[in-house]
Design an enzyme around this catalytic site. Sequence first.
Site, PDB file in Angstrom:
ATOM      1  N   LYS A   1       0.849  -1.190   0.000  1.00  0.00           N
ATOM      2  CA  LYS A   1       0.000   0.000   0.000  1.00  0.00           C
ATOM      3  C   LYS A   1       0.886   1.243   0.000  1.00  0.00           C
ATOM      4  O   LYS A   1       1.825   1.327   0.780  1.00  0.00           O
ATOM      5  CB  LYS A   1      -0.911  -0.046   1.240  1.00  0.00           C
TER       6      LYS A   1
ATOM      7  N   GLU B   1     -20.424  -4.198   8.811  1.00  0.00           N
ATOM      8  CA  GLU B   1     -21.369  -3.361   9.563  1.00  0.00           C
ATOM      9  C   GLU B   1     -22.499  -4.188  10.151  1.00  0.00           C
ATOM     10  O   GLU B   1     -22.979  -3.912  11.256  1.00  0.00           O
ATOM     11  CB  GLU B   1     -21.932  -2.260   8.661  1.00  0.00           C
TER      12      GLU B   1
ATOM     13  N   ARG C   1     -26.003  -0.457   5.290  1.00  0.00           N
ATOM     14  CA  ARG C   1     -25.754  -1.893   5.159  1.00  0.00           C
ATOM     15  C   ARG C   1     -26.447  -2.705   6.256  1.00  0.00           C
ATOM     16  O   ARG C   1     -26.706  -3.885   6.095  1.00  0.00           O
ATOM     17  CB  ARG C   1     -24.255  -2.165   5.318  1.00  0.00           C
TER      18      ARG C   1
HETATM   19  C1  LIG Z   1     -19.331  -0.996   3.467  1.00  0.00           C
HETATM   20  C2  LIG Z   1     -18.113  -0.140   3.661  1.00  0.00           C
HETATM   21  N1  LIG Z   1     -17.602   0.028   4.903  1.00  0.00           N
HETATM   22  C3  LIG Z   1     -16.514   0.798   5.086  1.00  0.00           C
HETATM   23  C4  LIG Z   1     -15.908   1.404   4.034  1.00  0.00           C
HETATM   24  C5  LIG Z   1     -14.735   2.341   4.270  1.00  0.00           C
HETATM   25  N2  LIG Z   1     -13.517   1.817   3.626  1.00  0.00           N
HETATM   26  C6  LIG Z   1     -13.114   2.247   2.435  1.00  0.00           C
HETATM   27  S1  LIG Z   1     -11.749   1.465   1.889  1.00  0.00           S
HETATM   28  C7  LIG Z   1     -11.650   0.562   3.297  1.00  0.00           C
HETATM   29  C8  LIG Z   1     -10.539  -0.422   3.465  1.00  0.00           C
HETATM   30  C9  LIG Z   1     -10.449  -1.311   2.297  1.00  0.00           C
HETATM   31  O1  LIG Z   1      -9.367  -2.176   2.448  1.00  0.00           O
HETATM   32  P1  LIG Z   1      -8.932  -3.077   1.253  1.00  0.00           P
HETATM   33  O2  LIG Z   1     -10.115  -3.660   0.590  1.00  0.00           O
HETATM   34  O3  LIG Z   1      -7.896  -4.026   1.734  1.00  0.00           O
HETATM   35  O4  LIG Z   1      -8.320  -2.069   0.192  1.00  0.00           O
HETATM   36  P2  LIG Z   1      -6.984  -1.193   0.316  1.00  0.00           P
HETATM   37  O5  LIG Z   1      -7.445   0.181   0.688  1.00  0.00           O
HETATM   38  O6  LIG Z   1      -6.095  -1.783   1.353  1.00  0.00           O
HETATM   39  O7  LIG Z   1      -6.394  -1.239  -1.046  1.00  0.00           O
HETATM   40  C10 LIG Z   1     -12.698   0.863   4.172  1.00  0.00           C
HETATM   41  C11 LIG Z   1     -12.887   0.281   5.498  1.00  0.00           C
HETATM   42  C12 LIG Z   1     -16.474   1.201   2.751  1.00  0.00           C
HETATM   43  N3  LIG Z   1     -15.971   1.786   1.656  1.00  0.00           N
HETATM   44  N4  LIG Z   1     -17.557   0.420   2.599  1.00  0.00           N
END
Ligand SMILES: Cc1ncc(C[n+]2csc(CCOP(=O)(O)OP(=O)(O)O)c2C)c(N)n1
Length: 633
Positions: A281, A367, A395
């Site tokens: 990342k 959630e 959600r």
């Molecule tokens: C339903 C939902 N909950 C929370 C989020 C907030 N959120 C956005 S990106 C993320 C982390 C995603 O992690 P990952 O899929 O590993 O992707 P990375 O950012 O590490 O590439 C979160 C918690 C979201 N977008 N959707």
Amino acid sequence: MKILPSIRGPADVKRLTRGELEALADEIRQEIVATVAANGGHLAPSLGVVELTLALHRVFNSPVDKIIWDVGHQCYAHKLITGRRDRFRSLRQRGGISGFPKRRESPHDVFETGHSSTSIAAALGMAKARDLAGEDFSVVAVIGDGALTGGMAFEALNNAGHLGTRLIVVLNDNSMSIAPNVGALASYLSRLRSDPTYARVKADLEHALRRIPVVGDSVSKAAERLKDSLKYLVVPGMLFEELGFTYLGPVDGHNLTALESVLRQASSIRGPVLVHVITRKGKGYAPAERNPDRFHGTGPFEVKTGEAESSASSGPSYGEIFGQTMIRLAEEEPRLVAITAAMPDGTGLKPFARRFPDRFFDVGIAEQCAVTFAAGLATCGYKPVVAIYSTFLQRAYDQIIHDICLQDLAVVFAVDRAGLVGDDGATHQGIFDISFLRAVPNLTVMAPADGRELSLMLRWAIGQPGPVALRYPRGRALSLERTPEPIRRATGEVLRQGTDVWIVALGPLVGRALEAARRLAERGISCGVFNARFAKPLPEKELLDFVSAGAGLVTLEENVASGGFGAAVLECLNRRAPGLEGRVVTLSLPDRFIDHGKVPHQLDEVGLGVEDIVAAASSVAAGGRPREVSHGR
Ligand SMILES: Cc1ncc(C[n+]2csc(CCOP(=O)(O)OP(=O)(O)O)c2C)c(N)n1
């Protein structure tokens, strides 16, 4: 000579040599860093998938082949090489390109995302549509290890294995959600990544299995059984294999040759395949590599140092006030526990987690689990506070109804980022929660007018015998000049007396209401300002007092009109003072999705500007009604 300016679409990427591709990856990173430094955005996720994006667009033939980005916050390189380089500097700006995939922007954005864990189900739907139509294209879902913790991702994996159709899931594993990823799945992936014996044993085993002679049917069956049981013991990715996927990887997500080769292999397999890709990342920008959570989503910053640009406004955010109040309350109330769904920092709960590690739970991007987990804790006498952004709480609607409110459990919902959120745009606006929460029996719904009131309300909420939702916005907290009155159920607060008209505001729009009242006073109109505090149960007594004294009302809220706070006021008057509801004008958000832009502009655009409020209040005061309120002029 720069390469990026010559890239008009994926076909141009396919023509490049290995050396040119590496140079292009550098240029893409520079463009992303420069743009996000100016506009803010999701930096670290996008930097991590530059090579993966190039490899996908070389191996597959987008948009005939479909690439679906889970969450969509990592799609910047994809946008840059699919015809949007010229507009890229307008990222997340009003009228500019979105920070998430948008179908209207490009045929290469085949599915819109913003909320996580949807990509595999969407991809499976496309794959099935392809099969039904007798077509033959590839469908690729790119999902992070964080997004994979969402229940919907598992539901879709389960169905994909069952349907057995051709589908590629690329697992982009950087061991991070926004914060470090949590849960048993994260530990499993980390074992796959780091245990070299897995990979070696797999190679040895495959070699050995290939040497088992296959003679005759029964021997072949026995050999298959043996293969299966041996595989079960040692093969990496067995979890996915058991779900019906072929597991490929793990592969270095920054090695273009390895990526292209594994993706070609995946595209030749006729059933569901999971390609496990390891990325870093923030790759290629030192401050983001060092501090990927800080650069997950960032405001503008200085490129050289990575330091955030100092913002003009100061003082704590609503989230920080929430987090600090939680610590104070937890010191007094040993049964208080805090729950987040993968947003320990965003919700302001990080200091609480440090102070009370045993009473803090990060359930991952889950959630629904967060809410029902809180229900379980509440049945045993604990006092759970579940902090979830308004948009993501959508959600968990059934869990709110069925698991909390039906049983009247004392759970507090800290509904952060309620109202317009600005640059993230339509997928992230928190503009429906008053409507969907107000409909649920037993649930109290409140909104503080400023930071101090948030603290007071939280203290009040955890003392209640049933469920309470507190909605508050993103950003710096207002600080109104007054000592807030104590909280009493179904009672608001008079902030300014008036006789001609009352502005009845919910949440921080109280600030705009006060400004409007001052301007009205200059025009000789006596306008009261009422901080409603409660969307449910409404402060009915005061509302009836205002209208029965002959004043009209203007309601203000950052929520859609349908089912919102103003609608509640109209229903109340229609029931309790029939005929007088004609003296009410409701100012709220229009019945359409609102794209990215700055919140103050957005409020002005939808008719919630101070002058709009002044206009509405003066015509109500004059005994008339304003012209039809023109949402989104
Ligand atoms: C339903 C939902 N909950 C929370 C989020 C907030 N959120 C956005 S990106 C993320 C982390 C995603 O992690 P990952 O899929 O590993 O992707 P990375 O950012 O590490 O590439 C979160 C918690 C979201 N977008 N959707």
